[in-house]
Design a protein around this motif. Structure first.
Motif, PDB file in Angstrom:
ATOM      1  N   THR A 340      31.951  17.413  58.211  1.00 12.29           N
ATOM      2  CA  THR A 340      30.506  17.664  58.324  1.00 12.29           C
ATOM      3  C   THR A 340      30.135  19.081  57.932  1.00 12.29           C
ATOM      4  OG1 THR A 340      30.712  18.282  60.662  1.00 12.29           O
ATOM      5  CG2 THR A 340      30.304  15.953  60.156  1.00 12.29           C
ATOM      6  N   GLY A 341      31.114  19.930  57.673  1.00 12.09           N
ATOM      7  CA  GLY A 341      30.829  21.300  57.257  1.00 12.09           C
ATOM      8  C   GLY A 341      32.040  22.197  57.406  1.00 12.09           C
ATOM      9  N   PHE A 342      31.977  23.356  56.749  1.00  8.73           N
ATOM     10  CA  PHE A 342      33.065  24.325  56.781  1.00  8.73           C
ATOM     11  C   PHE A 342      32.500  25.721  56.996  1.00  8.73           C
ATOM     12  CE2 PHE A 342      34.319  20.816  54.059  1.00  8.73           C
ATOM     13  CZ  PHE A 342      35.572  20.478  54.555  1.00  8.73           C
ATOM     14  N   ARG A 348      34.749  21.043  60.343  1.00  7.02           N
ATOM     15  CA  ARG A 348      34.417  20.180  61.485  1.00  7.02           C
ATOM     16  C   ARG A 348      34.544  18.733  61.023  1.00  7.02           C
ATOM     17  NH1 ARG A 348      32.306  20.270  66.527  1.00  7.02           N
ATOM     18  NH2 ARG A 348      32.350  22.544  66.435  1.00  7.02           N
ATOM     19  N   LEU A 349      35.410  17.974  61.736  1.00  7.92           N
ATOM     20  CA  LEU A 349      35.724  16.586  61.407  1.00  7.92           C
ATOM     21  C   LEU A 349      35.032  15.667  62.407  1.00  7.92           C
ATOM     22  CD1 LEU A 349      37.497  14.929  59.400  1.00  7.92           C
ATOM     23  CD2 LEU A 349      39.307  14.994  61.133  1.00  7.92           C
ATOM     24  N   ALA A 383      35.038  17.397  65.874  1.00  7.67           N
ATOM     25  CA  ALA A 383      36.010  18.375  66.368  1.00  7.67           C
ATOM     26  C   ALA A 383      36.299  19.436  65.307  1.00  7.67           C
ATOM     27  CB  ALA A 383      37.310  17.664  66.741  1.00  7.67           C
ATOM     28  N   PRO A 384      36.424  20.695  65.741  1.00  7.65           N
ATOM     29  CA  PRO A 384      36.805  21.749  64.794  1.00  7.65           C
ATOM     30  C   PRO A 384      38.284  21.642  64.439  1.00  7.65           C
ATOM     31  CG  PRO A 384      36.622  22.634  67.022  1.00  7.65           C
ATOM     32  CD  PRO A 384      36.162  21.220  67.099  1.00  7.65           C
ATOM     33  N   GLY A 387      41.437  26.250  60.024  1.00  7.55           N
ATOM     34  CA  GLY A 387      42.131  26.400  58.752  1.00  7.55           C
ATOM     35  C   GLY A 387      41.859  25.309  57.737  1.00  7.55           C
ATOM     36  N   ALA A 388      41.072  24.294  58.086  1.00  7.43           N
ATOM     37  CA  ALA A 388      40.798  23.210  57.154  1.00  7.43           C
ATOM     38  C   ALA A 388      39.779  23.635  56.106  1.00  7.43           C
ATOM     39  CB  ALA A 388      40.284  21.985  57.906  1.00  7.43           C
ATOM     40  N   ASP A 389      39.905  23.069  54.911  1.00  5.94           N
ATOM     41  CA  ASP A 389      38.900  23.269  53.876  1.00  5.94           C
ATOM     42  C   ASP A 389      38.611  21.922  53.213  1.00  5.94           C
ATOM     43  OD1 ASP A 389      40.934  22.725  51.986  1.00  5.94           O
ATOM     44  OD2 ASP A 389      41.398  24.858  51.764  1.00  5.94           O
ATOM     45  N   GLU A 390      37.790  21.930  52.153  1.00  8.52           N
ATOM     46  CA  GLU A 390      37.358  20.676  51.550  1.00  8.52           C
ATOM     47  C   GLU A 390      38.498  19.889  50.904  1.00  8.52           C
ATOM     48  OE1 GLU A 390      36.399  24.051  48.642  1.00  8.52           O
ATOM     49  OE2 GLU A 390      36.255  23.649  50.798  1.00  8.52           O
ATOM     50  N   HIS A 391      39.649  20.500  50.741  1.00  5.31           N
ATOM     51  CA  HIS A 391      40.795  19.803  50.166  1.00  5.31           C
ATOM     52  C   HIS A 391      41.705  19.189  51.235  1.00  5.31           C
ATOM     53  CE1 HIS A 391      39.677  21.432  46.292  1.00  5.31           C
ATOM     54  NE2 HIS A 391      39.741  22.668  46.768  1.00  5.31           N
TER      55      HIS A 391
END
Length: 403
Positions: A340-342, A348-349, A383-384, A387-391
């Motif tokens: 839903t955003g970065f 945030r998943l 949930a946050p 370290g996640a990104d769009e990839h």
């Protein structure tokens, strides 16, 4: 966790077998074609019951005598529930099942066996008599585990005749056709794969059911005022009904390249709505209730004398009434996991999942637990993921609760 409770009541056409694990309660009727008459999830009934034939206690109403019956469709005592028939259906020769009604497989008496396992689960086995018309003996084996919002149904057809037969297993689940609270969410969802066409028109009582595309891999049959049937030759192996009582799902294996009945249909949906007069071209069928049939099929199989064919179906239940995008072994997705955003800290998943058991949802790439689940209850989460990104993959897996 408490073991599954088993209770036997009555005899003959009035015999009932009750299995209860505290989340799901099943009631089977051995004397009425070995069918399951009732499935309640957290007190909400999911199966259709004909109120002109059975009362609220699943007993024949005063003046009604139930048992083996034969004849035209107009003579059929459709009490409702979940049952197993051979396919294809038809009246043109011995290779088609000329029912219902049917005095052995649909309305005859099934022999009962129950067995308890050390894990607290119970298996109920219902076995038909030998049917001279189809040459088959059917076996329905239901297993209910403690604390699970679902059960397993194992079907078997055995050729008890002295000649080669060719049949498919066909499981028919009748559900109250009352629409869901949201028109865009209710009805029957069918997972499909491949290029299509995904839908084939099979039977028109007073019309063909309308089918809409929910996603490129999910078709939906909305609740509607029509009597008719559609088939799904590219069904991927799952079905879901969303209605006033919540969600009922089914998972079953499909055999790519196999010969399925009814223009290759691996799954079918039949709808009934009240009509003003009997449908003479359907044997005098005279629907008076709204009924939805969710049907899973196996492939047509050549059976030598003593040969057998099987079909296993995993049933699941949820209290929610949202659209279903996928049914998986541990439950079903209404909203698949998505970002839903970065920001500088990560992503945030979010998603919505209904699990069959208590446990947790884990983001596969990070190992982060995004939510806890209870059996049959929708879990909405956002949930946050540091370290996640769009990839970063969105894959989320279910992990059962450790004892």
């Amino acid at each position: 966790m408490s073991p599954v409770e088993v209770r036997h009541e009555g005899s003959g056409a009035r015999e009932l077998i009750v299995l209860d694990n505290g989340v799901v309660r099943l009631v089977a009727a051995p004397g009425l074609g070995g069918r399951v008459l009732s499935v309640r999830h957290r007190g909400h009934e999911h199966l259709y019951r004909n109120p002109r034939l059975l009362d609220e206690d699943l007993r024949p109403v005063e003046g009604v005598v139930l048992g083996p019956v034969d004849g035209p469709m107009s003579a059929w005592n459709n009490v409702g529930g979940d049952k197993t028939w051979p396919a294809p259906q038809g009246w043109d020769g011995p290779d088609e099942w000329a029912g219902p009604p049917d005095p052995v497989l649909d309305s005859g008496h099934y022999v009962v066996e129950t067995a308890s396992a050390p894990d607290g689960s119970v298996t109920l086995t219902l076995t038909s008599g030998d049917d001279p018309r189809s040459g088959l003996r059917l076996r329905r084996r239901l297993t209910l585990e403690p604390g699970v919002a679902g059960y397993r149904l194992e079907l078997e057809a055995v050729n008890v005749s002295d000649t080669v037969r060719r049949w498919a297993l066909w499981n028919v689940t009748q559900i109250d056709g009352a629409p869901a609270t949201r028109e865009d969410a209710g009805g029957v969802f069918v997972g499909v794969r491949g290029e299509g066409p995904h839908v084939v028109a099979l039977v028109a009582g007073n019309g063909h059911p309308r089918v809409v595309e929910h996603t490129p891999r999910v078709m939906r049959v909305p609740s509607q005022e029509v009597v008719g049937k559609v088939g799904f030759p590219t069904a991927s192996g799952w079905l879901a009904h969303v209605g006033a009582s919540g969600t009922l799902t089914q998972r079953f294996e499909v055999n790519e390249g196999a010969d399925y009945p009814d223009s290759g249909s691996r799954a079918e949906v039949w709808l009934e709505a009240p009509v003003e007069r009997p449908l003479e071209h359907l044997g005098g069928l005279y629907p008076v209730d709204r009924v939805t049939e969710v049907e899973a099929l196996g492939p047509r199989t050549e059976l030598a004398p003593g040969g057998r064919t099987t079909l296993d179906i995993e049933f699941g239940f949820g209290t929610g009434a949202e659209p279903v995008s996928e049914v998986v072994p541990d439950g079903f997705w209404s909203e698949p996991p998505h970002w839903t955003g970065f920001d500088a800290r990560g992503g945030r998943l979010a998603g919505t999942f209904t699990a069959l058991r208590s446990g947790g949802l884990v983001h596969r790439a990070s190992g982060h637990v995004v939510a806890r689940t209870g059996p049959g209850e929708p879990t909405r989460w956002a949930a946050p993921i540091p370290g996640a990104d769009e990839h970063t993959t969105t894959d989320v897996v279910f992990t059962p609760l450790r004892p």
